[in-house]
Design a protein around this motif. Structure first.
Motif, PDB file in Angstrom:
ATOM      1  N   SER A 200       0.757  -1.239  -0.096  1.00  0.00           N
ATOM      2  CA  SER A 200      -0.103   0.097  -0.042  1.00  0.00           C
ATOM      3  C   SER A 200       0.912   1.256  -0.104  1.00  0.00           C
ATOM      4  N   PHE A 201       1.746   1.316   0.758  1.00  0.00           N
ATOM      5  CA  PHE A 201       2.922   2.479   0.645  1.00  0.00           C
ATOM      6  C   PHE A 201       3.464   2.473  -0.667  1.00  0.00           C
ATOM      7  N   ALA A 202       3.726   1.380  -1.501  1.00  0.00           N
ATOM      8  CA  ALA A 202       4.306   1.549  -2.744  1.00  0.00           C
ATOM      9  C   ALA A 202       3.336   2.299  -3.525  1.00  0.00           C
ATOM     10  N   VAL A 203       2.066   2.002  -3.711  1.00  0.00           N
ATOM     11  CA  VAL A 203       1.162   2.389  -4.614  1.00  0.00           C
ATOM     12  C   VAL A 203       1.315   3.606  -5.344  1.00  0.00           C
ATOM     13  N   GLU A 204       1.150   4.609  -4.336  1.00  0.00           N
ATOM     14  CA  GLU A 204       1.320   6.131  -4.712  1.00  0.00           C
ATOM     15  C   GLU A 204       3.030   6.386  -5.711  1.00  0.00           C
ATOM     16  N   TYR A 205       3.716   5.794  -5.220  1.00  0.00           N
ATOM     17  CA  TYR A 205       4.965   6.044  -5.681  1.00  0.00           C
ATOM     18  C   TYR A 205       5.432   5.469  -6.903  1.00  0.00           C
ATOM     19  N   LEU A 206       4.649   4.076  -6.975  1.00  0.00           N
ATOM     20  CA  LEU A 206       4.871   3.377  -8.283  1.00  0.00           C
ATOM     21  C   LEU A 206       3.742   4.006  -9.386  1.00  0.00           C
ATOM     22  N   ILE A 207       2.956   4.597  -9.209  1.00  0.00           N
ATOM     23  CA  ILE A 207       2.051   5.061 -10.147  1.00  0.00           C
ATOM     24  C   ILE A 207       2.791   6.300 -10.736  1.00  0.00           C
ATOM     25  N   LEU A 208       3.399   7.199  -9.689  1.00  0.00           N
ATOM     26  CA  LEU A 208       4.204   8.253 -10.292  1.00  0.00           C
ATOM     27  C   LEU A 208       5.356   7.920 -10.873  1.00  0.00           C
ATOM     28  N   ALA A 209       5.828   6.977 -10.299  1.00  0.00           N
ATOM     29  CA  ALA A 209       7.366   6.663 -10.909  1.00  0.00           C
ATOM     30  C   ALA A 209       6.840   5.909 -12.591  1.00  0.00           C
ATOM     31  N   ILE A 210       5.901   5.341 -12.709  1.00  0.00           N
ATOM     32  CA  ILE A 210       5.411   4.863 -14.007  1.00  0.00           C
ATOM     33  C   ILE A 210       5.783   6.168 -15.150  1.00  0.00           C
ATOM     34  N   GLY A 211       5.058   7.189 -14.730  1.00  0.00           N
ATOM     35  CA  GLY A 211       5.127   8.437 -15.485  1.00  0.00           C
ATOM     36  C   GLY A 211       6.383   9.106 -15.455  1.00  0.00           C
ATOM     37  N   GLN A 212       7.112   9.160 -14.546  1.00  0.00           N
ATOM     38  CA  GLN A 212       8.509   9.808 -14.380  1.00  0.00           C
ATOM     39  C   GLN A 212       9.405   8.927 -15.467  1.00  0.00           C
ATOM     40  N   THR A 213       8.928   7.708 -15.480  1.00  0.00           N
ATOM     41  CA  THR A 213       9.891   6.804 -16.243  1.00  0.00           C
ATOM     42  C   THR A 213      10.090   7.274 -17.785  1.00  0.00           C
TER      43      THR A 213
ATOM     44  N   VAL B 216      -7.448  -3.388  -4.173  1.00  0.00           N
ATOM     45  CA  VAL B 216      -7.688  -2.678  -5.194  1.00  0.00           C
ATOM     46  C   VAL B 216      -6.600  -1.504  -5.719  1.00  0.00           C
ATOM     47  N   PRO B 217      -6.061  -0.779  -4.827  1.00  0.00           N
ATOM     48  CA  PRO B 217      -5.127   0.115  -5.405  1.00  0.00           C
ATOM     49  C   PRO B 217      -4.044  -0.504  -5.695  1.00  0.00           C
ATOM     50  N   VAL B 218      -3.482  -1.589  -5.221  1.00  0.00           N
ATOM     51  CA  VAL B 218      -2.361  -2.297  -5.578  1.00  0.00           C
ATOM     52  C   VAL B 218      -2.499  -2.638  -6.833  1.00  0.00           C
ATOM     53  N   LEU B 219      -3.842  -3.557  -6.981  1.00  0.00           N
ATOM     54  CA  LEU B 219      -4.117  -4.093  -8.357  1.00  0.00           C
ATOM     55  C   LEU B 219      -4.064  -3.057  -9.452  1.00  0.00           C
ATOM     56  N   VAL B 220      -4.490  -1.940  -9.184  1.00  0.00           N
ATOM     57  CA  VAL B 220      -4.451  -0.602 -10.286  1.00  0.00           C
ATOM     58  C   VAL B 220      -3.060  -0.342 -10.437  1.00  0.00           C
ATOM     59  N   ALA B 221      -2.211  -0.170  -9.583  1.00  0.00           N
ATOM     60  CA  ALA B 221      -1.096   0.210  -9.877  1.00  0.00           C
ATOM     61  C   ALA B 221      -0.047  -0.827 -10.750  1.00  0.00           C
TER      62      ALA B 221
END
Ligand SMILES: Nc1ncnc2c1ncn2[C@@H]1O[C@H](COP(=O)(O)OP(=O)(O)O)[C@@H](O)[C@H]1O
Ligand SMILES: [Mg+2]
Lengths: 270, 348
Positions: B67-80, B196-201
């Motif tokens: 759950s901690f990783a969700v917001e960072y992963l979603i941002l990091a995808i765009g950042q990539t 679900v948020p993890v699934l979305v990410a």
């Protein structure tokens, strides 16, 4: 050996339509006349050298031919038809392909991706509308294209950044040929290369012109120009002051035209 | 023709040489393992933290980490995508905060005046995505039209957007949200193992991973970062492409805003603050080059996992919290150093 078949066509250029013709092209930057009334032609199977001292106008002329600059006046004809370019893309669309000195390749991309960059193939169907690449088709086509230009590289999946300078130049030229170019402009293709690699690029230029694609070679490497070219166009202060055939002249007299001393001595050439 | 054949053979030989003898062993080693070394680091961390604190191998620890990783992963995808083009998006954390607040404010107001229909939820979510994409569009347009460095432009929008976020609800949080938003944050599948948020990410990582490696858009993204001039000469509309890349980054910040709002059942004006640092760190740890042309979503997922694991692992191991940041900082510097070594020994 392989130059015999080219000289036949080059010996009688007047008989067929030139692939590229420059007619009365001038370019002014304000009060600076970078080019004045430039006229020359390039025919099938010909390798033509464009030489001149720094500031003679070579880059300006190449930029006009590749669509990066507009001439102030004059005309460019491709296969007899007048053309006018708004951008480099327009020039490429009529078949004038320029291989730049700094090599317009992406080092992080594979050879096949570089060959297809800007005109990638996508699969058919809905995935294709989303831009899904047809990698297999592009890879196998790349192998064919490089074969045709006698460029043999272990794998078209190699990253371009891992190739030697000569191989990169070969990929850049192979790309131009694959794009169906009618004329190839090479701007200082050997400037960054060692002697051995220079010789390979020389062979490559012969192969390309042997395929019927004429080459305009801009180079400071006069011995190479002398060896490779059927004709040499000398620019001096924005004018064509001589058109020489290496077969009929020696290297020293080309140099004397470039420096202008031949003109001072009152010689004529054309 | 003899000469031409000779020349063929020479080129072939040189090519082979490049793949074996001509290249320093270290470079070959780095190329072969590629992004795998970061995967190795991740495994080592899992084993090491698990040894010190066996509670790492529990469902609770997994859920906290994921759950901690969700917001960072979603941002990091765009950042990539942005970093692969040799750019940077410093504004994505601020964009997260702004879009979350904007969408939540709309939902809170609609709840007050209308009934709590699906319309409220749809309008709120759409506004989050639209504001995110809109800020990305603004970044992209300023960078390409005014030809300014992405670092400076997004630093500017970071500051401006952070200020604007505070203006939205006088700097206070919004808690009056439709029930669906809370449900989104708490629902899970596979008997509670996959929120679900993890699934979305993860789904976003898969989709954008395919976009980057398998589509024309992805190929051109690499091409622009690798040699922008080459991309332009190949007839690619580089400016338009870059605008789209920054829009993707902004859009994903909007999605991350939704996930954070769902997770906390509220929107806070400080949500997303400093997130960009973690997102950039994740991308760089994942093997992307800050000089452009290189980077993968797979690497970014691993980079994010390393950051998340360092965070929960150090907590579980009872290490003082500030060491987390020191550790993450050290990993980032290490990753950049490896990137540097690759570039220098390598190829360009
Ligand atoms: N953008 C420009 N503005 C003004 N003068 C220019 C510009 N580009 C080239 N020139 C001038 O045009 C002449 C020809 O330059 P150039 O084509 O670069 O020569 P070369 O490539 O043969 O060295 C030079 O006198 C140069 O100073
Ligand atoms: Mg020049």
């Amino acid at each position: 050996m392989d130059s015999g078949e080219q000289s036949g066509a080059a010996a009688s250029p007047g008989l067929e339509q030139p692939v590229l013709e420059v007619r009365g092209v001038s370019k002014r930057y304000g009060s600076v006349h970078a080019l004045r009334d430039i006229n020359f032609e390039i025919h099938r199977n010909e390798v033509v050298g464009l030489v001149g001292d720094n500031g003679a106008g070579k880059s300006t002329l190449v930029n006009i031919l590749s669509g990066a600059l507009h001439p102030t006046s004059g005309q460019i004809l491709v296969d007899g038809a007048p053309v006018s370019f708004k951008s480099a893309t327009d020039a490429r669309d009529v078949g004038i392909e320029t291989v730049y000195q700094d090599l317009a390749l992406a080092p992080d991309l594979s050879i096949w991706a570089n060959l297809f960059l800007g005109r990638e193939r996508t699969v058919s169907g809905p995935l294709g509308w989303l831009g899904w690449l047809d990698r297999r088709a592009m890879m196998s086509r790349s192998v064919e294209d490089l074969d045709r230009t006698k460029i043999h590289i272990a794998s078209v999946s190699s990253r371009v950044g891992r190739l030697s300078g000569g191989q990169r130049q070969a990929v850049a030229v192979g790309r131009a040929v694959a794009w169906g170019s009618r004329v190839l402009l090479l701007d200082e293709p050997t400037a960054a290369l060692g002697v051995e690699q220079q010789a390979k690029v020389g062979d490559l230029i012969r192969t390309v012109s042997g395929h019927g694609i004429p080459v305009l070679l801009i180079s400071h490497n006069l011995p190479q120009v002398y060896e490779l070219c059927d004709r040499v166009v000398v620019l001096f202060h924005g004018r064509v002051i001589a058109e020489l055939r290496p077969k009929e002249t020696d290297l020293d007299s080309i140099v004397s035209w470039i420096t202008g001393s031949a003109m001072l001595a009152g010689k004529t050439a054309r | 023709m003899l000469k031409v054949e000779e020349h063929q053979r020479d080129l072939a030989e040189t090519a082979e040489e490049d793949e074996t003898g001509g290249v320093p062993w270290f470079q070959r080693f780095m190329e072969r393992i590629g992004a795998l070394w970061t995967l190795g680091v991740l495994v080592v961390l899992i084993v090491a933290f698990g040894t010190v604190a066996p509670t790492l191998y529990t469902k609770a620890a997994w859920l906290a980490t994921a759950s901690f990783a969700v917001e960072y992963l979603i941002l990091a995808i765009g950042q990539t995508f942005v970093i692969v083009t040799a750019g940077i998006d410093l504004a994505d954390g601020a964009t997260l905060g702004f879009s979350a607040m904007a969408g939540s404010l709309l939902m809170a107001n609609m709840l007050g005046s209308h009934d709590s229909g699906g319309l409220t939820v749809v309008a709120g979510i759409l506004l989050m995505l639209a504001t995110g994409a809109g800020i990305g569009l603004l970044n992209g347009l300023i960078i390409t039209k005014m030809k300014l460095p992405p670092f400076i432009v997004t630093l500017g929008t970071l500051t401006a957007v952070t200020g604007a976020t505070d203006l939205l609800n006088n700097g206070t949080e919004i808690t009056n949200l439709p029930g669906f938003v809370t449900t989104l944050g708490t629902a899970s599948v596979i008997s509670g193992w996959l929120p679900v948020p993890v699934l979305v990410a993860l789904a976003l990582a898969l989709v954008f991973g395919l976009v980057l490696t398998r589509t024309r858009f992805g190929l051109r993204t690499y091409a622009i970062g690798s040699n922008e001039v080459a991309a332009r000469r190949a007839g690619i509309d580089v400016d338009r492409h870059l605008v789209r890349v920054y829009m993707i980054s902004g859009l994903l910040a909007g999605v991350a805003g939704l996930m954070v709002t769902a997770n906390f059942s509220s929107a806070s004006p400080i949500a997303g603050a400093n997130d960009e640092l973690y997102a950039i760190a994740a991308v760089v740890i994942g093997g992307a080059s800050i000089f452009g042309g290189r980077g993968t979503i797979f690497g970014t997922v691993i980079g994010t996992a390393i950051i998340a694991l360092l965070t929960t692992g150090l907590v579980l191991a009872n290490v003082q919290p500030f060491w987390q940041q020191v550790a993450i900082g050290a990993v980032v510097v290490g990753a950049v150093a490896v990137d540097r070594v690759r570039t220098v020994v390598g190829t360009d």
